[in-house]
Design an enzyme around this catalytic site. Structure first.
Site, PDB file in Angstrom:
ATOM      1  N   ASP A  24      -6.308  -0.886   2.955  1.00 53.31           N
ATOM      2  CA  ASP A  24      -6.139  -0.170   1.691  1.00 53.31           C
ATOM      3  C   ASP A  24      -6.077  -1.109   0.493  1.00 53.31           C
ATOM      4  O   ASP A  24      -5.704  -2.278   0.615  1.00 53.31           O
ATOM      5  CB  ASP A  24      -4.815   0.613   1.706  1.00 53.31           C
ATOM      6  N   HIS A 170      -3.329  -3.854   4.272  1.00 51.85           N
ATOM      7  CA  HIS A 170      -3.727  -3.909   2.866  1.00 51.85           C
ATOM      8  C   HIS A 170      -4.525  -5.179   2.587  1.00 51.85           C
ATOM      9  O   HIS A 170      -4.084  -6.270   2.937  1.00 51.85           O
ATOM     10  CB  HIS A 170      -2.492  -3.861   1.965  1.00 51.85           C
TER      11      HIS A 170
HETATM   12 ZN   LIG Z   1      -2.651   2.049  -1.560  1.00 49.10          ZN
END
Ligand SMILES: [Zn+2]
Length: 215
Positions: A24, A170
């Site tokens: 992400d 992430h």
């Molecule tokens: Zn996010």
């Protein structure tokens, strides 16, 4: 309003040793490329849930991700809490990012990961109307966004690494060196024990086919 059951796909019934790594908050010129390199060495594929604003800043990184066969998912345009904005704004956050993904890769995203996994009934309905499946993840305890240490991220993720699971990491918005180090260890471990790294959409599709066969 509380939802009675989770609207997120976090894991599917998979008959094969397949797993979906997802990333992400990119694209990021440094960390996305480091993840791409790890995936290339493992001949694996993954899903990148990108933020529209980041895509506008780094369109070349988006193109690289798509060219290497990875999936691009929708992570909204400006990363808001979707339940805290109005319905029209929520829809526009999704649509604006879909348009960018389509412009840069030729096709829109099938998966949406709402920022902070923040959804209510209205957001779920809008996502459905926009043709998106909501993608969650099994390894939220890994909390890689808090930088708890590469070994913590690796161990908490490995616990959730079973056939059919979706794992979240992430690759943008901050220092992601711990994530990259953890993912490197995880990829080595998983591929070493016979796992194939697939995109989240591939994982969902293969489970659907298998359930169809069993029915
Ligand atoms: Zn996010």
């Amino acid at each position: 309003m509380e939802l009675e059951r989770s609207p997120f796909v976090r894991q599917v019934r998979s008959p094969r040793k397949e797993i979906a790594l997802t990333f992400d908050d990119g694209p990021d010129p440094v960390y996305t490329r480091e993840v791409l390199s790890l995936l290339r060495q493992a001949s694996g594929r993954a899903t990148f849930f990108m933020i529209g604003q980041q895509m506008e800043s780094y369109p070349d990184v988006v193109a690289e991700v798509a060219a290497e066969g990875h999936e691009i998912g929708n992570h909204t345009y400006s990363h808001p809490y979707l339940t805290r904005i109005g319905a029209a704004e929520c829809r526009e956050e999704i649509r604006k990012t879909q348009r960018l993904i389509r412009k840069l890769t030729g096709k829109g995203a099938r998966l949406l990961r709402p920022p902070y996994l923040d959804v209510g009934e209205e957001v779920v309905r809008i996502a459905q109307e926009e043709g998106c499946t909501l993608a969650g993840a099994m390894n939220l305890e890994a909390r890689d966004w808090e930088q708890p240490g590469a070994s913590h991220i690796y161990e908490r993720s490995l616990e959730c690494a079973v056939p059919g699971s979706i794992l979240l990491f992430h690759d943008g918005y901050g220092d992601r060196r711990q994530t990259v180090a953890a993912v490197a260890m995880l990829i080595e471990k998983l591929t070493g024990s016979g796992y194939k790294l697939v995109t989240a959409s591939e994982l969902i599709a293969s489970a659907t086919i298998e359930e169809g066969k069993m029915a």
